[in-house]
Design a protein around this motif. Sequence first.
Motif, PDB file in Angstrom:
ATOM      1  N   CYS A 100      -3.861   1.264  -3.842  1.00  0.00           N
ATOM      2  CA  CYS A 100      -4.961  -0.014  -3.374  1.00  0.00           C
ATOM      3  C   CYS A 100      -4.349  -1.112  -3.237  1.00  0.00           C
ATOM      4  O   CYS A 100      -3.541  -1.774  -4.105  1.00  0.00           O
ATOM      5  CB  CYS A 100      -5.970   0.260  -4.401  1.00  0.00           C
ATOM      6  N   THR A 101      -4.376  -2.178  -2.026  1.00  0.00           N
ATOM      7  CA  THR A 101      -3.780  -3.278  -1.915  1.00  0.00           C
ATOM      8  C   THR A 101      -4.345  -4.313  -2.899  1.00  0.00           C
ATOM      9  O   THR A 101      -3.674  -5.379  -3.171  1.00  0.00           O
ATOM     10  CB  THR A 101      -3.917  -3.721  -0.632  1.00  0.00           C
ATOM     11  N   ASP A 139       0.912  -1.220  -0.063  1.00  0.00           N
ATOM     12  CA  ASP A 139       0.053   0.100  -0.048  1.00  0.00           C
ATOM     13  C   ASP A 139       0.751   1.358  -0.061  1.00  0.00           C
ATOM     14  O   ASP A 139       0.180   2.097  -0.275  1.00  0.00           O
ATOM     15  CB  ASP A 139      -0.764   0.101   0.920  1.00  0.00           C
ATOM     16  N   ARG A 140       2.117   1.257  -0.149  1.00  0.00           N
ATOM     17  CA  ARG A 140       2.881   2.384   0.176  1.00  0.00           C
ATOM     18  C   ARG A 140       3.574   2.542  -1.349  1.00  0.00           C
ATOM     19  O   ARG A 140       3.651   3.418  -1.871  1.00  0.00           O
ATOM     20  CB  ARG A 140       3.905   2.290   1.293  1.00  0.00           C
ATOM     21  N   CYS A 141       4.285   1.297  -1.850  1.00  0.00           N
ATOM     22  CA  CYS A 141       5.108   1.414  -2.834  1.00  0.00           C
ATOM     23  C   CYS A 141       4.406   0.988  -4.195  1.00  0.00           C
ATOM     24  O   CYS A 141       4.882   1.224  -5.349  1.00  0.00           O
ATOM     25  CB  CYS A 141       6.527   0.918  -2.672  1.00  0.00           C
ATOM     26  N   GLY A 142       3.277   0.224  -3.873  1.00  0.00           N
ATOM     27  CA  GLY A 142       2.772  -0.314  -4.940  1.00  0.00           C
ATOM     28  C   GLY A 142       3.403  -1.735  -5.970  1.00  0.00           C
ATOM     29  O   GLY A 142       2.765  -2.205  -6.674  1.00  0.00           O
ATOM     30  N   GLU A 143       4.303  -2.075  -5.299  1.00  0.00           N
ATOM     31  CA  GLU A 143       4.868  -3.318  -5.670  1.00  0.00           C
ATOM     32  C   GLU A 143       4.204  -4.363  -5.310  1.00  0.00           C
ATOM     33  O   GLU A 143       3.530  -4.528  -4.030  1.00  0.00           O
ATOM     34  CB  GLU A 143       6.476  -3.336  -5.275  1.00  0.00           C
ATOM     35  N   PRO A 144       4.528  -5.812  -5.690  1.00  0.00           N
ATOM     36  CA  PRO A 144       3.885  -6.969  -5.099  1.00  0.00           C
ATOM     37  C   PRO A 144       4.269  -7.184  -3.819  1.00  0.00           C
ATOM     38  O   PRO A 144       5.506  -7.011  -3.336  1.00  0.00           O
ATOM     39  CB  PRO A 144       4.544  -8.007  -6.061  1.00  0.00           C
ATOM     40  N   ALA A 145       3.271  -7.419  -2.938  1.00  0.00           N
ATOM     41  CA  ALA A 145       3.689  -7.533  -1.472  1.00  0.00           C
ATOM     42  C   ALA A 145       4.236  -8.634  -1.054  1.00  0.00           C
ATOM     43  O   ALA A 145       5.041  -8.661  -0.197  1.00  0.00           O
ATOM     44  CB  ALA A 145       1.986  -7.771  -0.996  1.00  0.00           C
ATOM     45  N   ASP A 146       4.185  -9.572  -1.763  1.00  0.00           N
ATOM     46  CA  ASP A 146       5.163 -10.997  -1.607  1.00  0.00           C
ATOM     47  C   ASP A 146       6.486 -10.687  -2.121  1.00  0.00           C
ATOM     48  O   ASP A 146       7.371 -11.722  -2.092  1.00  0.00           O
ATOM     49  CB  ASP A 146       4.616 -12.119  -2.149  1.00  0.00           C
ATOM     50  N   ALA A 147       6.777  -9.629  -2.785  1.00  0.00           N
ATOM     51  CA  ALA A 147       8.161  -9.488  -3.462  1.00  0.00           C
ATOM     52  C   ALA A 147       9.223  -8.746  -2.521  1.00  0.00           C
ATOM     53  O   ALA A 147       9.370  -7.650  -2.764  1.00  0.00           O
ATOM     54  CB  ALA A 147       8.003  -8.533  -4.755  1.00  0.00           C
ATOM     55  N   GLY A 148       9.539  -9.251  -1.276  1.00  0.00           N
ATOM     56  CA  GLY A 148      10.342  -8.522  -0.454  1.00  0.00           C
ATOM     57  C   GLY A 148       9.752  -8.366   1.055  1.00  0.00           C
ATOM     58  O   GLY A 148       8.612  -8.440   1.027  1.00  0.00           O
ATOM     59  N   ALA A 149      10.396  -7.915   1.710  1.00  0.00           N
ATOM     60  CA  ALA A 149       9.722  -7.886   3.171  1.00  0.00           C
ATOM     61  C   ALA A 149       9.201  -6.339   3.251  1.00  0.00           C
ATOM     62  O   ALA A 149       8.334  -6.341   4.166  1.00  0.00           O
ATOM     63  CB  ALA A 149      11.090  -7.984   4.118  1.00  0.00           C
TER      64      ALA A 149
END
Length: 69
Positions: free
Chosen positions: A41-42, A15-25
Amino acid sequence: MTELVEPATAQRWCDRCGEPADAGAHEACAAARALEPPRYCTRCRRRMKVQVVPTGWSAVCVEHGEIRG
């Protein structure tokens, strides 16, 4: 208080950077979210319209509605 309640499994995007949530911590994103509202939007990765007021914030996704904090 959040009006839009989503299951934890529904978060596909950060919800902050817009990148995939499972791509990194996303430690930096989690730290920043302690002080600022979400930007994406998540569920659909759209950039949200965010309004910050002295009593809190609101973020609106055109597809999924509003959340408040």
